[in-house]
Design an enzyme around this catalytic site. Sequence first.
Site, PDB file in Angstrom:
ATOM      1  NE  ARG A  41      -3.333   4.855  -6.578  1.00 52.24           N
ATOM      2  CZ  ARG A  41      -2.495   3.815  -6.583  1.00 52.24           C
ATOM      3  NH1 ARG A  41      -2.912   2.642  -7.040  1.00 52.24           N
ATOM      4  NH2 ARG A  41      -1.259   3.924  -6.147  1.00 52.24           N
ATOM      5  CG  HIS A  87      -5.771   5.816  -0.621  1.00 54.30           C
ATOM      6  ND1 HIS A  87      -6.374   6.107  -1.818  1.00 54.30           N
ATOM      7  CD2 HIS A  87      -4.437   5.846  -0.865  1.00 54.30           C
ATOM      8  CE1 HIS A  87      -5.463   6.316  -2.738  1.00 54.30           C
ATOM      9  NE2 HIS A  87      -4.272   6.164  -2.190  1.00 54.30           N
ATOM     10  CE1 TYR A 131      10.231  10.767  16.539  1.00 51.26           C
ATOM     11  CE2 TYR A 131      10.856  10.382  14.256  1.00 51.26           C
ATOM     12  CZ  TYR A 131      10.965  10.070  15.605  1.00 51.26           C
ATOM     13  OH  TYR A 131      11.804   9.068  16.010  1.00 51.26           O
TER      14      TYR A 131
END
Length: 847
Positions: A41, A87, A131
């Site tokens: 990670r 993931h 967006y």
Amino acid sequence: MSSEPPVDPQDVRAAQIDRVRIEDEMEQSYIDYAMSVIAGRALPDVRDGLKPVHRRILYAMHEMGVTSNTSHRKSSSVVGETMGDYHPHGDQAIYDTLVNMAQEFSMRYPLVDGQGNFGSMDGDPAAAPRYTEARMADIAEELLADIEKDTVDFSANYDDRLTEPDVLPAAYPNLLVNGSTGIAVGMSTKVPPHNLGEVIDATIELIDDPDATVADLMEHVKGPDFPTGANIVGRNSVRKAYTTGRGRVRVRAEMDIEEFGNDRQRIVVTELPYQENKARIVERIANDVNEGLIEGVSDLRDESDREGVRVVIELKRGANVDVVKNQLLEHHLESTFGVINLALVDGQPKVLTLKETLEHYIDHRKEVVTRRSQFDLDEAEARAHILEGRLTALENVESVVETIRESEDRDAAKTALRNAYDFSEEQAEHIVRMQLGSLTSMEAAEIEDEYEDVQATIERLNEILDSEQELLDVIKDELREIKDKYDDERRTGFVEDTGSVTHEDLIPEEESVVVLSEDDYIKRMPAADFRAQNRGGKGIIGTDLKEGDRVSSVFVASTHDYLLCFTDKGRVYQLKTYQVPEMGRTARGKSAVNVLDLDDDEELTAVVNTDDLTGDEYLTMVTEGGYVKRTAGDEFDNILSTGIRAISLEEGDALADVQVTDGDRHLVIGTRDGMAIRFDEDEVRAMGRTARGVRGINLEGDDRVAGLAAIDEEHHNWVLTVTEHGYGKRTDLDQYRKQSRNGKGLIDIKTNDRNGPVCALETVTYGDHLFAMSAEGQIMRTRVEDISTIGRNTMGVTVMDLDEGDTVAAVDVLTAERVSGERTADDAASTDGDDADEEGEAADDAE
């Protein structure tokens, strides 16, 4: 009928249960968790400079075909594809990473080309992923180049449906080029970004000269190159970071001085230190101007736009621009970038020097180019084999056609061709599928040309595979191509660490003794005013107390030190030593309200020099009631003028002592009744500032903690114990048997009416000087080696000869390193010190 008794189902279930020790299970589970975070990670791989989430986003975009020459795709689509296939740790984490890779002020060479609102230097968040749109940047494709040619290993994804690359081929050293930041379990990484061209030049230098030193590589890599520009102050810190893998680089904003109006000036900030929030900086400057901490400013506004940063600070007529500029640098426009060049090497975290980082990258590229060359060679040889069959068929075109026509079916034709012309299965298959149009003379010429080209390719690939020098030449040529395509000028410059004249520069840097009384009078005096004398002396007058007042604290620090001042109420204040008024030994001092905003009943109990703190160190505190806690040093970076909470205290408890520790110290807590307990620092887990802590020692009766010593076992340190009646002793650490915390401890020193209760514990070593101050204002300075080294269960020897009714109020230690750097002060020492020496020589060694 069987005579065996029936099986009890509970016995069956019991047989399926393994008994394990809870300590072993917790330890192994935590180690597994820690390694999962470290390797899976939080830390980048040294080969491609990417953490798994970055690598998976780029690979998902590659698989989606969202490259630099396609149209943008909705960020939510990229996030969903990454989360669904590679993931599964939440869409927000993936989107935050995608945003970071698209921000020009975060990445030196952004790996994602974004459309829409991707945040700003003011800390504004990006718009929602539905967006914004994204696609891979040109330079990101270089990280994935040749990934389909068996250049890297692949592993199964989280649900075994697909495979994902363990690392990307990485055509350039991305770890250094774009840097990386991550916090794992017990470790963190902070690699600064660099200029692509400089890093590539250094890589080529190391390929040509494997014995090149870090200094040689620094001829190319001048230092970090931040996307926000600004200037690095000095080069020594950069050199240290490159040679050790760790360092602290000071970064200063770029400022211009402009004339405007009628003889007025303004400071224009055009570049800010990396990872600084522009809006927050402007707000802090405005607050300091309003509070009068920065004088001479008439207007402050942010005129920044998409073209760049422009923060305008207009000055009043007659204001000193250099003073204002230096005030801005001291508090707002200069920051420190703590370099921790930590990355995964063969799956293990390792702190790397500049040379080691490039060596690992070169090894990676050698493997990538070797595997790619072998892949291309296999394909070229396969193609040459087919072309050889076609050429043979063209040479015997009439008989080949006749053989095919006479065959019953395609399989029979292939068999006949193989028997007649010794074709392989692949060649025969290809020939029977040939179209008649390929039998023309022009087509034959093209096949011959292609065959020659393929043979040349095979010859070249064999050269690369047979010669390491040829392999390295290929790597260098490809690096040069990357440099030619993407190189740009440095953004971050360098300024010499000459500084400018400030109020602090007018204060000579010297060791000082700071004295605080119960009635809140404070002053400082040069430590050189107090000559070291033999133990047992009376010392000399250190302050003139008004009637009824007594000394409460004394500490030693350089005039330029930043200090953390801890009080018995559990609060901490920050103080610059030179801010304390300097006065003579016989002066009373001035009211402390002008220096520290202490409450009426609040007293200093410990002072810590912030120069001693790094990101890996802790402030370890102990209370009079026996509680102990550790807090990371970086939690004390921003301290208000009114102080902040350092520890939560129970009613009736008070903070007794604070020490700087590194996680590997041995802690010794001493009590007023002469008890002491020793245990390892790691028995106390790190906690936040508002935590109370855990039990360190189990006190008996009305006993209270007097102090804390933090011992580094690798160095020859002693525990120094001082009592209120002026007695003391040094004791070796091995005299204190190691115990678990919250025990009753062992006898450290005999306390009785003669030597009084313990007032302080200190860690000392050869060359240290002890400063002891009495409640009535006498100061005694002595070498710690003059204090006898004796066992625990003793009364100690006379350290300071006190007048009747006087007691030792506080002690502090001037370390050997600072003693050696102290200015010579024979002239400054008073004749009182000589008299005290004579008295000290007559001191007894009572035990």
